[in-house]
Design an enzyme around this catalytic site. Structure first.
Site, PDB file in Angstrom:
ATOM      1  N   TYR A 152       0.486  -1.436   0.036  1.00  0.00           N
ATOM      2  CA  TYR A 152      -0.038   0.019  -0.170  1.00  0.00           C
ATOM      3  C   TYR A 152       0.506   1.017  -0.165  1.00  0.00           C
ATOM      4  CZ  TYR A 152      -4.047   3.073   1.933  1.00  0.00           C
ATOM      5  OH  TYR A 152      -4.175   4.471   2.019  1.00  0.00           O
ATOM      6  N   ASP A 175       9.166   3.160  -0.158  1.00  0.00           N
ATOM      7  CA  ASP A 175       8.601   2.812   0.401  1.00  0.00           C
ATOM      8  C   ASP A 175       8.337   2.868   2.151  1.00  0.00           C
ATOM      9  OD1 ASP A 175       5.566   4.243   1.897  1.00  0.00           O
ATOM     10  OD2 ASP A 175       5.027   3.621   0.520  1.00  0.00           O
ATOM     11  N   LYS A 180       4.228   8.758   8.634  1.00  0.00           N
ATOM     12  CA  LYS A 180       4.095   8.661   9.800  1.00  0.00           C
ATOM     13  C   LYS A 180       5.577   9.201  10.755  1.00  0.00           C
ATOM     14  CE  LYS A 180       1.428   5.169   8.206  1.00  0.00           C
ATOM     15  NZ  LYS A 180       1.048   4.254   7.086  1.00  0.00           N
TER      16      LYS A 180
HETATM   17  C1  LIG Z   1       0.692   4.728   5.893  1.00  0.00           C
HETATM   18  C2  LIG Z   1       1.360   4.637   5.166  1.00  0.00           C
HETATM   19  C3  LIG Z   1       1.012   5.669   3.621  1.00  0.00           C
HETATM   20  C4  LIG Z   1      -0.093   6.316   3.534  1.00  0.00           C
HETATM   21  O1  LIG Z   1       0.475   7.385   4.171  1.00  0.00           O
HETATM   22  P1  LIG Z   1      -0.927   8.176   4.538  1.00  0.00           P
HETATM   23  O2  LIG Z   1      -0.150   8.927   5.444  1.00  0.00           O
HETATM   24  O3  LIG Z   1      -1.517   7.510   5.144  1.00  0.00           O
HETATM   25  O4  LIG Z   1      -1.469   9.029   3.580  1.00  0.00           O
HETATM   26  C5  LIG Z   1       2.040   5.210   2.308  1.00  0.00           C
HETATM   27  N1  LIG Z   1       2.415   3.678   2.199  1.00  0.00           N
HETATM   28  C6  LIG Z   1       2.976   3.432   3.476  1.00  0.00           C
HETATM   29  C7  LIG Z   1       3.988   1.856   3.130  1.00  0.00           C
HETATM   30  C8  LIG Z   1       1.819   3.551   4.221  1.00  0.00           C
HETATM   31  O5  LIG Z   1       1.784   2.513   5.156  1.00  0.00           O
END
Ligand SMILES: *Cc1c(COP(=O)(O)O)cnc(C)c1O
Length: 428
Positions: A146, A241, A269
């Site tokens: 994701y 990511d 995060k």
């Molecule tokens: C949470 C998450 C996102 C999205 O971040 P948001 O601040 O919720 O938009 C993207 N990539 C990864 C791996 C994530 O865990």
């Protein structure tokens, strides 16, 4: 005995009338486990307190940001100080450079970095940059990974090794995902085959180096090596990511843990210390293509917001000054051992990297999206509610990673294992 939660129930009914589904992000609605979400009054170190006054040991940590637990004094102080100077200016502050410099110092592959306001925005911007830099259109992603709700990445897993993406959500035009290739996580041969067929058209490969959004799935060494090898050979960018893994698995993220060097890294995060922040960074020659240094457009009214920068700086400085990673590994190991024992009579796989973990109710090891989906979600839902009623707050889906924070102690771990033993004893 199920805990009564009348105030949360009322609050949810009220929210349902004003907010779609009653929540501002779907995972919060407890849809995957049935029942209704609890409404939070406050956080306190490793605990959440709901509006009915129940206290829960928190293994969600706002889905990753809160590696220091709730209301860490250093973070609270930094945000208070910043707030008294003004919430936003839309003009540069030194805080932005300080956080950028700290990220550059901590994350090995990042030479320059741009701040945005969410992980989604960071991933979206990194893809645009990869396409702008390479002059190519195709992006490779992996089923079960994701990267936020970016149009072009909202694509389903194909069951064959290589499929052109089909949008997962109504509202995403086919055109948006036509240039997205979805491959299998942990499948180096699938990657080799895709590059042989499409390599000259691939702008970038985006990957969660440790997948956390299909439950916790560690990468194989071969997979990580092949990712770097294929992208380098074909002149595509490798995009890690690390929204979830950054500053969590090590100060330098998963890339430091595994000794890998992506071209671009997406952050979120923890980098915002609980406030809305995302960031993308990497090789300076690539980052210099971002406007106004270069032609790739990307902007944000609240990007680099002083309150958010202050929270991020305080969090990263605390992690740098008192690295918690050895301690988190030890706590994680103890918790994992205890949960395995509690689940010994059931088909299960406890998967963990450092302070991220998932207890999968399935007999086979989980290596990708297809094997993750074999898990017994009905059993997970019973486990989830059993733990809730014993004051343990876990992610409300089998396919999410749980998190430890520096506020968790040996005592908390022992209490969690005891609760799990009780709950799972009822399962056959
Ligand atoms: C949470 C998450 C996102 C999205 O971040 P948001 O601040 O919720 O938009 C993207 N990539 C990864 C791996 C994530 O865990």
């Amino acid at each position: 005995m199920p805990m009564p939660r009348p105030r949360s129930q009322q609050a949810f009914e009220r929210a349902l009338r004003a907010i779609p589904g009653g929540v501002n992000s779907p995972a919060r609605a407890f849809g995957a486990v049935g029942g209704q979400p609890i409404f939070i009054d406050r956080g306190d170190g490793p605990f959440l307190v709901d509006i009915d006054g129940h206290r829960y040991l928190d293994y969600v940590g706002s889905w990753g940001p809160l590696i220091l637990g709730h209301r860490h004094p250093r973070v609270v102080q930094a945000v208070e100080d910043a707030l008294h100077k003004g919430a936003t200016f839309g003009a540069p502050t030194e805080l932005e450079t300080e956080l950028a410099e700290l990220i550059i110092a901590l994350v090995p592959s990042i030479e320059m970095v741009r701040m945005v306001s969410s992980g989604t925005e960071a991933a979206m911007s990194a893809l645009r940059l990869a396409r702008g830099f390479t002059g190519r259109d195709v992006i490779v992603k992996f089923a079960g990974c994701y990267h936020g709700h970016v149009d072009s990445l909202l694509v389903q897993a194909g069951s064959s090794a290589t499929t052109h993406g089909v949008p997962t959500s109504p509202g995403v035009p086919r055109n948006c995902t036509a240039d997205t290739l979805v491959l299998r996580f942990n499948d180096p041969q699938g990657l080799v085959d895709a590059f042989r067929l499409h390599g000259e058209r691939i702008a970038g490969v985006i990957v969660e180096p440790v997948a956390g959004n299909m439950g916790l799935v560690p990468p194989s060494a071969d997979f990580l090596t092949e990712l770097r090898r294929q992208t380098e050979r074909y002149g595509a960018l490798l995009i890690y990511d690390e929204v979830m893994t950054g500053f969590r698995l090590a100060l330098g993220g998963a890339q430091a843990l595994f000794g890998q060097k992506p071209d671009l890294t997406v952050l979120g995060k923890i980098v915002g210390g609980g406030l809305p922040v995302g960031a993308y960074g990497g090789r300076a020659d690539i980052m210099k293509h971002v406007m106004p240094a270069g032609p790739v457009f990307q902007a944000g009214t609240l990007s680099g917001n002083p309150l958010a920068m202050a929270a991020g700086l305080a969090t990263l400085r605390e992690l740098r000054d008192h690295p918690p990673y050895a301690r988190l590994e030890e706590l994680g190991r103890r918790l994992a051992d205890g949960l395995r024992e509690a689940a010994a009579h059931l088909p299960h796989h406890l998967q963990r990297v450092g302070s991220m973990w998932t207890l999968f109710f399935t007999a086979a090891p989980v290596v990708d999206y297809d094997t993750a989906r074999l898990a017994d979600t009905a059993r997970f839902a019973r486990f989830f509610w059993g733990m809730m009623d014993r004051g343990i707050y876990l992610p409300c889906s089998q396919f999410e990673a749980a998190f430890l924070s520096t506020a968790h102690s040996d005592e908390h771990i022992a209490a969690t294992i005891d609760a799990a033993r009780e709950v799972l004893a009822a399962e056959k």
